[in-house]
Design an enzyme around this catalytic site. Structure first.
Site, PDB file in Angstrom:
ATOM      1  CE1 TYR A 134       0.973  11.057   3.033  1.00 43.37           C
ATOM      2  CE2 TYR A 134       3.205  10.447   2.437  1.00 43.37           C
ATOM      3  CZ  TYR A 134       1.923  10.090   2.786  1.00 43.37           C
ATOM      4  OH  TYR A 134       1.593   8.761   2.879  1.00 43.37           O
ATOM      5  NE  ARG A 137       6.417  15.345   4.172  1.00 39.85           N
ATOM      6  CZ  ARG A 137       7.679  14.968   4.195  1.00 39.85           C
ATOM      7  NH1 ARG A 137       8.585  15.662   3.525  1.00 39.85           N
ATOM      8  NH2 ARG A 137       8.057  13.912   4.858  1.00 39.85           N
ATOM      9  CB  CYS A 143       1.845  36.606   9.433  1.00 36.92           C
ATOM     10  SG  CYS A 143       2.276  37.960  10.485  1.00 36.92           S
ATOM     11  CD  GLU A 144       3.206  29.823  12.357  1.00 38.57           C
ATOM     12  OE1 GLU A 144       2.041  30.253  12.284  1.00 38.57           O
ATOM     13  OE2 GLU A 144       3.499  28.726  12.844  1.00 38.57           O
ATOM     14  CD  GLU A 152      -2.704   0.153   2.729  1.00 37.20           C
ATOM     15  OE1 GLU A 152      -3.842  -0.305   2.716  1.00 37.20           O
ATOM     16  OE2 GLU A 152      -2.070   0.325   3.799  1.00 37.20           O
ATOM     17  N   PRO A 153       1.744   1.414  -0.987  1.00 36.86           N
ATOM     18  CG  PRO A 153       2.887   1.345  -3.019  1.00 36.86           C
ATOM     19  CD  PRO A 153       1.938   0.549  -2.166  1.00 36.86           C
ATOM     20  N   GLY A 154       2.388   4.936  -0.728  1.00 30.25           N
ATOM     21  CA  GLY A 154       1.923   6.272  -1.085  1.00 30.25           C
ATOM     22  C   GLY A 154       3.100   7.099  -1.577  1.00 30.25           C
ATOM     23  NE  ARG A 155       7.463   9.134   2.673  1.00 33.41           N
ATOM     24  CZ  ARG A 155       7.152  10.149   3.488  1.00 33.41           C
ATOM     25  NH1 ARG A 155       7.461  11.374   3.155  1.00 33.41           N
ATOM     26  NH2 ARG A 155       6.565   9.919   4.643  1.00 33.41           N
TER      27      ARG A 155
HETATM   28  N1  LLP Z   1      -1.117   2.721   4.558  1.00 29.14           N
HETATM   29  C1  LLP Z   1      -1.479   3.307   5.705  1.00 29.14           C
HETATM   30  C2  LLP Z   1      -2.455   2.669   6.564  1.00 29.14           C
HETATM   31  C3  LLP Z   1      -0.905   4.523   6.060  1.00 29.14           C
HETATM   32  O1  LLP Z   1      -1.253   5.096   7.212  1.00 29.14           O
HETATM   33  C4  LLP Z   1       0.025   5.156   5.201  1.00 29.14           C
HETATM   34  C5  LLP Z   1       0.606   6.449   5.533  1.00 29.14           C
HETATM   35  C6  LLP Z   1       0.360   4.515   3.995  1.00 29.14           C
HETATM   36  C7  LLP Z   1      -0.231   3.289   3.709  1.00 29.14           C
HETATM   37  C8  LLP Z   1       1.327   5.092   2.997  1.00 29.14           C
HETATM   38  O2  LLP Z   1       2.591   5.216   3.557  1.00 29.14           O
HETATM   39  P1  LLP Z   1       3.809   5.754   2.613  1.00 29.14           P
HETATM   40  O3  LLP Z   1       4.067   4.685   1.583  1.00 29.14           O
HETATM   41  O4  LLP Z   1       3.364   7.009   2.004  1.00 29.14           O
HETATM   42  O5  LLP Z   1       4.930   5.939   3.558  1.00 29.14           O
HETATM   43  N2  LLP Z   1       2.345  13.128   6.397  1.00 29.14           N
HETATM   44  C9  LLP Z   1       3.546  12.345   6.602  1.00 29.14           C
HETATM   45  C10 LLP Z   1       3.352  10.900   6.214  1.00 29.14           C
HETATM   46  C11 LLP Z   1       2.207  10.254   6.951  1.00 29.14           C
HETATM   47  C12 LLP Z   1       1.960   8.860   6.500  1.00 29.14           C
HETATM   48  C13 LLP Z   1       0.641   8.402   6.972  1.00 29.14           C
HETATM   49  N3  LLP Z   1       0.287   7.093   6.584  1.00 29.14           N
HETATM   50  C14 LLP Z   1       4.691  12.955   5.816  1.00 29.14           C
HETATM   51  O6  LLP Z   1       4.486  13.999   5.189  1.00 29.14           O
HETATM   52  O7  LLP Z   1       5.810  12.446   5.847  1.00 29.14           O
END
Ligand code: LLP
Length: 434
Positions: A393, A333, A364-365, A293-296
């Site tokens: 993100y 971030r 303004c911070e 389940e990759p995001g980043r």
């Molecule tokens: N699955 C679940 C249940 C998650 O909570 C997350 C991320 C992912 C998958 C995806 O993870 P990734 O592959 O993106 O690492 N806002 C923070 C990152 C928070 C991640 C939250 N959950 C940042 O900007 O670094």
């Protein structure tokens, strides 16, 4: 010549930074700044890398999900759908956007530690394939609301394995103390399995865990998999239920600076698969369907943010502030996590980075910084400044602090840009005001 981190970034004959073949100075001129720019090919390549590696190593029913919290807008779901991905949605708003994009609902995994009744109803009504149920309250609510609709809802249970990804250690406290999931260590995980098996409108398929983000080694994932496979074996012995699906979450990292490691994602998935297969054989557990389940790692590298440099101010004996026309509203971030980024002047990226600057926003911070002590070319008012690796993100965490409109998002494909998200206007800012 400076290290641009990624192959989709280059310098053209005019000496300007390009992304996916498009001149960033032209993009800034056409669409204005601040501007998020994504190289679509880089996103699609990462989707294919994950999908091919998952199919090759986990078998034909493997399904990588795009964790859409990393970058969420309609066109991203269309791309994910075209690439054969599933998606992880975590709110009613993400579900709505996925539906708006026509994303196939059966390929959605619905996450979240506090789904409201409205979220649950919306998800049931749109036919979301799988709920990842966090806790007992949610399980009862889902059973009731699914029952009212004569649905038996497919679910996974979110389990807390108690892993600290940055020490690679399994720990019985600390990470067990989380707002997410049911811990194995306290017995709550087994309890919620028994409950799920007893409820008429719940169809339990397996388990989910997510151990963290920006992780560069597979060891913590293998540790988590070992704990989860042990749990699958315990559940089988205690209840007779055999999990057929194991979702190991997201978390593989990306380089933000030249000092960060690069991850070979295909190799990481192959090595994870080998390790998980061995663990399953040792525990005499059939290999479940593995979901990643990759995001980043799908979107971060593909994105950059373009700004226009405004005031440049040196405080003698202290530092030089280079201020840009964005900041914490489009990239919180650094303020939140002290995240490191690479910046460069896009209209002369090959000039030597002789300066070390604090990159400041326009809020303004005083905490409104994109970074400190950053190497940069000499900058002056009117230069276009690029910050790299902002695809994940940044837009998804953007705010309207100081009543600053969110930037547009442009996708570049084969050198041609197209608007994916319009820039917010001042009218948008007052649209809901009465
Ligand atoms: N699955 C679940 C249940 C998650 O909570 C997350 C991320 C992912 C998958 C995806 O993870 P990734 O592959 O993106 O690492 N806002 C923070 C990152 C928070 C991640 C939250 N959950 C940042 O900007 O670094």
């Amino acid at each position: 010549m400076m290290n641009l981190l990624y192959d989709h970034l280059a310098v053209n004959q005019k000496g300007h930074l390009t992304i996916g073949g498009a001149d960033t100075v032209d993009l800034a001129g056409t669409f204005g700044t601040p501007l998020y720019v994504m190289d679509e090919a880089a996103v699609r390549t990462m989707c294919r890398t994950y999908r091919q590696a998952a199919l090759a190593n986990f078998g034909p029913d493997a399904l990588p999900l795009y964790a859409s919290k990393a970058l969420c807008f309609t066109e991203m779901y269309r791309i994910a759908a075209e690439e054969g991905m599933g998606v992880d949605c975590v709110s009613g708003g993400e579900l709505y956007t996925a539906r708006h994009a026509g994303f196939p609902a059966e390929r959605i995994y619905f996450h979240g530690n506090n789904k409201t009744d409205r979220d649950i109803v919306d998800a049931l009504d749109m036919g979301v394939g799988t709920f990842v149920v966090d806790n007992t309250d949610e399980l009862y609510a889902l059973d009731r609301l699914a029952g009212e609709r004569n649905i038996r809802q497919r679910i996974l249970l979110r389990i807390t394995p108690g892993i600290d990804p940055h020490t690679h250690k399994a720990i019985s406290t600390g990470r067990v103390d989380s707002k997410f999931g049911s811990p194995i260590a306290t017995g709550q995980a087994l309890d919620i399995v028994r409950l799920a098996l007893s409820l008429p409108h719940i169809n339990l398929h397996g388990f989910h865990c997510h151990i963290g983000s920006q992780i560069f080694d597979i060891d913590p994932f293998v540790d988590a998999a070992r704990i989860m496979v042990d749990f699958i074996a315990t559940v089988r012995d205690e209840t007779g239920f055999t999990a057929s699906e194991l979702n190991l979450g997201g978390g593989l990292g990306v380089p933000y600076t030249e000092f960060d490691r690069k991850v070979d994602y295909a190799a990481a998935i192959r090595d994870m698969a080998t390790a998980i297969r061995t663990i399953c054989e040792e525990r005499k557990v059939g290999m479940p369907r593995i979901i990643l389940e990759p995001g980043r790692s799908l979107v971060a590298a593909a994105g950059i943010t373009l700004y226009t440099v405004g005031s440049v101010k040196t405080i003698p004996g202290f530092r030089t502030y280079v201020s840009v026309d964005g900041g914490m509203p489009d990239n919180p971030r650094y303020a939140l996590y002290q995240s490191q980024y690479t910046a460069l002047i896009a209209n002369r990226p090959d000039a030597p980075r002789t300066e070390r600057v604090t990159l400041a926003g326009r809020c303004c911070e005083s905490g409104d910084l994109v970074g400190e002590d950053m190497p940069l070319q000499q900058a002056s008012r009117g230069d276009i400044l690029a910050v790299l690796t902002t695809g994940a993100y940044n837009y998804s965490m953007a705010s309207n602090y100081n009543r600053i409109p969110r930037p547009a998002v442009v996708l570049v494909k084969d050198g041609t840009p197209r608007l994916a998200v319009r820039r917010e206007s001042y009218e948008d800012l007052v649209r809901n005001d009465l």
